[in-house]
Write a protein that holds these residues in place. Structure first.
Motif, PDB file in Angstrom:
ATOM      1  N   SER A 388       0.869  -1.096  -0.119  1.00 47.46           N
ATOM      2  CA  SER A 388      -0.012   0.048  -0.030  1.00 47.46           C
ATOM      3  C   SER A 388       1.025   1.232   0.073  1.00 47.46           C
ATOM      4  CB  SER A 388      -1.047  -0.032   1.203  1.00 47.46           C
ATOM      5  OG  SER A 388      -0.265  -0.037   2.451  1.00 47.46           O
ATOM      6  N   GLU A 389       0.339   2.494  -0.280  1.00 45.76           N
ATOM      7  CA  GLU A 389       1.095   3.537  -0.563  1.00 45.76           C
ATOM      8  C   GLU A 389       0.351   4.719   0.163  1.00 45.76           C
ATOM      9  OE1 GLU A 389       1.856   6.509  -4.255  1.00 45.76           O
ATOM     10  OE2 GLU A 389       1.372   4.631  -4.819  1.00 45.76           O
ATOM     11  N   TYR A 390       1.319   5.315   0.850  1.00 51.25           N
ATOM     12  CA  TYR A 390       0.750   6.836   1.394  1.00 51.25           C
ATOM     13  C   TYR A 390       1.020   7.889   0.494  1.00 51.25           C
ATOM     14  CZ  TYR A 390       0.758  11.007   4.157  1.00 51.25           C
ATOM     15  OH  TYR A 390       0.180  12.298   4.708  1.00 51.25           O
ATOM     16  N   PRO A 391       0.024   8.701   0.304  1.00 53.72           N
ATOM     17  CA  PRO A 391      -1.090   8.739   0.822  1.00 53.72           C
ATOM     18  C   PRO A 391      -2.458   8.341   0.066  1.00 53.72           C
ATOM     19  CG  PRO A 391      -0.928  10.711  -0.192  1.00 53.72           C
ATOM     20  CD  PRO A 391       0.222   9.988  -0.546  1.00 53.72           C
ATOM     21  N   GLY A 392      -2.018   7.739  -1.174  1.00 55.43           N
ATOM     22  CA  GLY A 392      -3.302   7.243  -2.028  1.00 55.43           C
ATOM     23  C   GLY A 392      -4.175   6.149  -1.250  1.00 55.43           C
ATOM     24  N   ASP A 393      -3.347   5.057  -0.709  1.00 56.34           N
ATOM     25  CA  ASP A 393      -4.160   4.005  -0.043  1.00 56.34           C
ATOM     26  C   ASP A 393      -4.459   4.063   1.361  1.00 56.34           C
ATOM     27  OD1 ASP A 393      -3.807   2.921  -2.847  1.00 56.34           O
ATOM     28  OD2 ASP A 393      -1.836   2.105  -2.098  1.00 56.34           O
ATOM     29  N   GLY A 394      -4.171   5.288   1.943  1.00 52.58           N
ATOM     30  CA  GLY A 394      -4.262   5.457   3.337  1.00 52.58           C
ATOM     31  C   GLY A 394      -3.553   6.630   3.860  1.00 52.58           C
ATOM     32  N   ASP A 395      -4.091   7.602   4.386  1.00 53.28           N
ATOM     33  CA  ASP A 395      -3.565   8.989   4.898  1.00 53.28           C
ATOM     34  C   ASP A 395      -3.158   8.825   6.410  1.00 53.28           C
ATOM     35  OD1 ASP A 395      -5.844   9.304   5.902  1.00 53.28           O
ATOM     36  OD2 ASP A 395      -6.380  11.027   5.051  1.00 53.28           O
ATOM     37  N   ASN A 396      -3.163   7.594   7.025  1.00 49.98           N
ATOM     38  CA  ASN A 396      -2.973   7.482   8.424  1.00 49.98           C
ATOM     39  C   ASN A 396      -2.483   6.021   8.595  1.00 49.98           C
ATOM     40  OD1 ASN A 396      -5.276   5.811   9.290  1.00 49.98           O
ATOM     41  ND2 ASN A 396      -6.409   7.545   8.930  1.00 49.98           N
ATOM     42  N   LEU A 397      -1.822   5.643   9.813  1.00 49.58           N
ATOM     43  CA  LEU A 397      -1.082   4.562  10.156  1.00 49.58           C
ATOM     44  C   LEU A 397      -2.081   3.330   9.949  1.00 49.58           C
ATOM     45  CD1 LEU A 397       1.501   3.815  12.979  1.00 49.58           C
ATOM     46  CD2 LEU A 397      -0.498   2.545  12.699  1.00 49.58           C
ATOM     47  N   GLN A 398      -3.313   3.471  10.498  1.00 50.62           N
ATOM     48  CA  GLN A 398      -4.180   2.342  10.473  1.00 50.62           C
ATOM     49  C   GLN A 398      -4.609   2.004   9.205  1.00 50.62           C
ATOM     50  OE1 GLN A 398      -4.581   0.247  12.999  1.00 50.62           O
ATOM     51  NE2 GLN A 398      -3.515   1.415  14.471  1.00 50.62           N
ATOM     52  N   SER A 399      -5.022   2.953   8.380  1.00 47.91           N
ATOM     53  CA  SER A 399      -5.541   2.753   6.879  1.00 47.91           C
ATOM     54  C   SER A 399      -4.573   2.188   6.084  1.00 47.91           C
ATOM     55  CB  SER A 399      -6.354   4.132   6.496  1.00 47.91           C
ATOM     56  OG  SER A 399      -5.373   5.032   6.317  1.00 47.91           O
ATOM     57  N   LEU A 400      -3.337   2.615   6.330  1.00 47.14           N
ATOM     58  CA  LEU A 400      -2.213   2.062   5.528  1.00 47.14           C
ATOM     59  C   LEU A 400      -1.985   0.697   5.641  1.00 47.14           C
ATOM     60  CD1 LEU A 400      -0.354   3.496   3.430  1.00 47.14           C
ATOM     61  CD2 LEU A 400       1.242   3.753   4.886  1.00 47.14           C
ATOM     62  N   ILE A 401      -2.026   0.322   7.042  1.00 51.67           N
ATOM     63  CA  ILE A 401      -1.629  -1.049   7.405  1.00 51.67           C
ATOM     64  C   ILE A 401      -2.663  -1.876   6.924  1.00 51.67           C
ATOM     65  CG2 ILE A 401      -1.378  -2.751   9.407  1.00 51.67           C
ATOM     66  CD1 ILE A 401       0.103  -0.418  10.721  1.00 51.67           C
ATOM     67  N   SER A 402      -3.976  -1.399   7.043  1.00 53.86           N
ATOM     68  CA  SER A 402      -4.921  -2.210   6.578  1.00 53.86           C
ATOM     69  C   SER A 402      -5.256  -2.294   5.298  1.00 53.86           C
ATOM     70  CB  SER A 402      -6.568  -1.605   7.114  1.00 53.86           C
ATOM     71  OG  SER A 402      -7.696  -2.169   6.662  1.00 53.86           O
ATOM     72  N   SER A 403      -4.653  -1.469   4.216  1.00 50.07           N
ATOM     73  CA  SER A 403      -4.759  -1.667   2.983  1.00 50.07           C
ATOM     74  C   SER A 403      -3.593  -2.796   2.529  1.00 50.07           C
ATOM     75  CB  SER A 403      -4.271  -0.199   2.351  1.00 50.07           C
ATOM     76  OG  SER A 403      -5.475   0.619   2.439  1.00 50.07           O
ATOM     77  N   ALA A 404      -2.421  -2.486   3.123  1.00 51.72           N
ATOM     78  CA  ALA A 404      -1.370  -3.651   2.998  1.00 51.72           C
ATOM     79  C   ALA A 404      -2.013  -4.995   3.079  1.00 51.72           C
ATOM     80  CB  ALA A 404      -0.155  -3.158   3.513  1.00 51.72           C
ATOM     81  N   ASP A 405      -2.528  -5.237   4.435  1.00 50.98           N
ATOM     82  CA  ASP A 405      -3.041  -6.384   5.055  1.00 50.98           C
ATOM     83  C   ASP A 405      -4.182  -6.959   3.999  1.00 50.98           C
ATOM     84  OD1 ASP A 405      -1.877  -7.535   7.441  1.00 50.98           O
ATOM     85  OD2 ASP A 405      -2.910  -6.235   8.521  1.00 50.98           O
ATOM     86  N   MET A 406      -4.846  -6.240   3.372  1.00 48.47           N
ATOM     87  CA  MET A 406      -6.037  -6.763   2.346  1.00 48.47           C
ATOM     88  C   MET A 406      -5.142  -7.145   1.272  1.00 48.47           C
ATOM     89  SD  MET A 406      -9.324  -4.258   2.754  1.00 48.47           S
ATOM     90  CE  MET A 406      -8.610  -2.766   2.979  1.00 48.47           C
ATOM     91  N   ALA A 407      -4.249  -6.530   0.811  1.00 54.03           N
ATOM     92  CA  ALA A 407      -3.437  -6.806  -0.456  1.00 54.03           C
ATOM     93  C   ALA A 407      -2.652  -8.236  -0.329  1.00 54.03           C
ATOM     94  CB  ALA A 407      -2.555  -5.551  -0.965  1.00 54.03           C
ATOM     95  N   MET A 408      -1.986  -8.236   1.045  1.00 55.17           N
ATOM     96  CA  MET A 408      -1.478  -9.476   1.322  1.00 55.17           C
ATOM     97  C   MET A 408      -2.306 -10.590   1.190  1.00 55.17           C
ATOM     98  SD  MET A 408      -0.485 -11.808   3.916  1.00 55.17           S
ATOM     99  CE  MET A 408      -1.032 -10.843   5.468  1.00 55.17           C
ATOM    100  N   TYR A 409      -3.305 -10.498   1.733  1.00 58.17           N
ATOM    101  CA  TYR A 409      -4.510 -11.738   1.920  1.00 58.17           C
ATOM    102  C   TYR A 409      -5.021 -11.974   0.417  1.00 58.17           C
ATOM    103  CZ  TYR A 409      -4.411 -11.836   6.970  1.00 58.17           C
ATOM    104  OH  TYR A 409      -4.014 -12.108   8.046  1.00 58.17           O
TER     105      TYR A 409
END
Length: 426
Positions: A388-409
């Motif tokens: 995931s990429e800041y800020p396009g996929d998440g502009d804070n810590l939780q949303s950025l981790i969540s986006s990378a998690d979803m891509a990993m699964y």
């Protein structure tokens, strides 16, 4: 022409021509004129003049009296200047003391540089101030870590060549630099070859900064004016540099102690807590400088079978080797952490996810091609990676981790051993 040959003078009316005095738009009627130079610390700074409409009003005794008064006046000016200078030094030492005693041990380097710059700005005139330190990977180049002043020039993140440049004596010889005029110096360039032709800096002053716990660096101030700095300025800046170095040393010791509490005991990389702290810091930095960063979440595929088949010691061996492979596949400026269990995380700074795709695929390939051998175990492993990429996929810590998690699964569901970029659901 009095200023070119300043000495006590007594003029009578017959000696004063119609164009002799240039200080008046309409020359006054003068019968007698006395002039006495004013010198401060041996340097001529001006004169005291008296005039009378009466002829022969004064004689040599009167001129001697005016000269004595001019000397007293010059000494008074000198004393005032000395007092002002001493008061300036006192203010400087107080500011330096506050920087030493009030700097928080947890302060970020950028904020420390900013506080240091605010002090230097009060006591030096400059058009550009630069803090730079040696690259850990390249001993012949510096990286700019803080800049204040002229924006039409190199800024934070730019690299500086050392050989034959103004920074060479600071880094190689640990000596201060005083350049009164770049054009008359033997310095070939400031930061990169031929840059003196681009920006009209004329003079500079710099001091080395060599903390014991990191690579060397320096502080450089530059001015568009020639002869803007003196040897006294060098001494003052050197005093500042020594104090600043000690502050850096204290911060580094504190950071080392803090790091010990934030290192994963098994793999030697950052633990979960440290990862979140580093990610928050990098998000804030990216927000401040309007840059992007990429987050990778990695999960070893079918890792449970290693523990179940070969035992936990072999499982620990696989985790340690994978941590080393990941760390060896990214830049030293990037952050590698153990996210938990068989999961890892990587923060790639100043990069968008598309430009980091090759890095993620390299990690995936390096893990898959490595042969894990220990105590009868001979296995290949694979990893699923989400990006995931800041800020396009998440502009804070939780949303950025969540986006990378979803891509990993998504990568796991697709069979593992691959990289997936986060994509927003339409």
């Amino acid at each position: 022409n009095y200023h070119f040959d300043a000495k006590p003078e007594l003029y009578q009316a017959s000696q004063i021509g119609p164009d002799y005095i240039k200080y008046y738009q309409n020359s006054p009627k003068i019968g007698t004129l006395m002039l006495a130079p004013v010198n401060v610390n041996g340097f001529y700074v001006g004169f005291i003049g008296t005039d009378s409409v009466d002829k022969e009003s004064w004689g040599k005794e009167d001129l001697d009296l005016l000269v004595a008064f001019a000397e007293l006046f010059g000494n008074a000016v000198l004393q005032i200047d000395v007092v002002d200078q001493q008061e300036n030094y006192i203010r400087f030492f107080k500011d330096l003391f506050r920087l030493n005693t009030e700097t928080s041990l947890g302060i970020e380097p950028h904020e420390l540089y900013k506080q240091a710059a605010s002090i230097l700005k009060k006591y030096f005139s400059f058009d550009k101030l630069t803090f730079a330190f040696l690259n850990r990977d390249q001993s012949s180049e510096l990286t700019i870590e803080y800049v204040e002043g002229s924006e039409a020039d190199y800024t934070i993140g730019h690299e500086i060549s050392i050989h034959k440049g103004v920074w060479e004596p600071l880094i190689k010889e640990k000596l201060p630099v005083l350049i009164r005029d770049y054009d008359k110096s033997n310095v070939e360039f400031r930061f990169q070859p031929e840059d003196l032709k681009i920006i009209p800096f004329q003079s500079a002053i710099g001091i080395p900064v060599s903390p014991s716990s990191r690579e060397g660096g320096g502080i450089l101030m530059e001015s568009f004016k020639t002869d803007n700095y003196t040897k006294q300025d060098v001494n003052t800046l050197a005093l500042f540099g020594r104090n600043f170095t000690e502050i850096l040393n204290r911060l580094t010791v504190y950071q080392s102690m803090k790091d010990l509490a934030m290192i994963d005991g098994l793999t030697g990389i950052y633990n979960h807590r440290a990862f979140k702290e580093r990610l928050q810091i990098e998000i804030e930095r990216s927000r401040r400088y309007n840059t992007s960063l990429t987050l990778l979440i990695l999960d070893l595929d079918k890792f449970k079978r290693i523990n179940d088949t070969y035992g936990h010691l072999n499982g620990d061996y696989v985790l340690k080797k994978c941590a080393n492979i990941i760390r060896g596949s990214v830049r030293t400026v990037d952050t590698v952490a153990r996210y938990g269990g068989e999961e890892f995380a990587v923060i790639l700074i100043n990069s968008d996810k598309k430009s980091c795709l090759n890095t993620a695929e390299r990690i995936c390939k390096n893990i898959h091609t490595f042969l894990f051998e220990k105590d009868g175990m001979t296995e290949h492993m694979s990893v699923s990676i989400g990006m995931s990429e800041y800020p396009g996929d998440g502009d804070n810590l939780q949303s950025l981790i969540s986006s990378a998690d979803m891509a990993m699964y998504r990568a796991k569901r697709a069979g593992g051993n691959q990289v997936m970029l986060y994509e927003k659901e339409s």
